[in-house]
Design an enzyme around this catalytic site. Sequence first.
Site, PDB file in Angstrom:
ATOM      1  N   GLY A  51      47.120  16.205  16.517  1.00  0.00           N
ATOM      2  CA  GLY A  51      47.150  17.445  17.058  1.00  0.00           C
ATOM      3  C   GLY A  51      48.275  17.857  17.843  1.00  0.00           C
ATOM      4  O   GLY A  51      49.026  16.994  18.621  1.00  0.00           O
ATOM      5  N   GLY A  53      48.997  21.022  19.461  1.00  0.00           N
ATOM      6  CA  GLY A  53      49.060  21.933  20.658  1.00  0.00           C
ATOM      7  C   GLY A  53      48.364  21.364  22.015  1.00  0.00           C
ATOM      8  O   GLY A  53      48.638  21.547  23.019  1.00  0.00           O
ATOM      9  N   GLU A  54      47.319  20.485  21.606  1.00  0.00           N
ATOM     10  CA  GLU A  54      46.427  20.077  22.745  1.00  0.00           C
ATOM     11  C   GLU A  54      47.363  19.036  23.940  1.00  0.00           C
ATOM     12  O   GLU A  54      47.194  19.149  24.935  1.00  0.00           O
ATOM     13  CB  GLU A  54      45.265  19.221  22.227  1.00  0.00           C
ATOM     14  CG  GLU A  54      44.232  19.998  21.665  1.00  0.00           C
ATOM     15  CD  GLU A  54      44.708  20.224  20.012  1.00  0.00           C
ATOM     16  OE1 GLU A  54      45.610  19.475  19.748  1.00  0.00           O
ATOM     17  OE2 GLU A  54      44.033  21.052  19.200  1.00  0.00           O
TER      18      GLU A  54
END
Length: 87
Positions: A51, A53-54
């Site tokens: 992932g 963006g997180e």
Amino acid sequence: MAEETLVDPRNGRIMNPSLAEYHVPAHADIPPIDMSFLDDPDPKMPLGILGGGEVSMTGVGAAVANAVHHATGKRVRDLPITLDKLL
């Protein structure tokens, strides 16, 4: 102020229940975004996908709060940081 829920402390009701006053950022409000792709897949994830963006958003609020503290001398521990919280 884009995302702040105002709660009436007397009865716990949400004071802004509609999106009528919601600030929608325009193109000029969003900084440039730089994407980097890693060639090393994560063996613990399905398809090796990570992932993006997180992970990068975790410390942003704290960094902005620290920058405000260094600039103003006032520590705000409640997001979003607004002018009334600084005064």
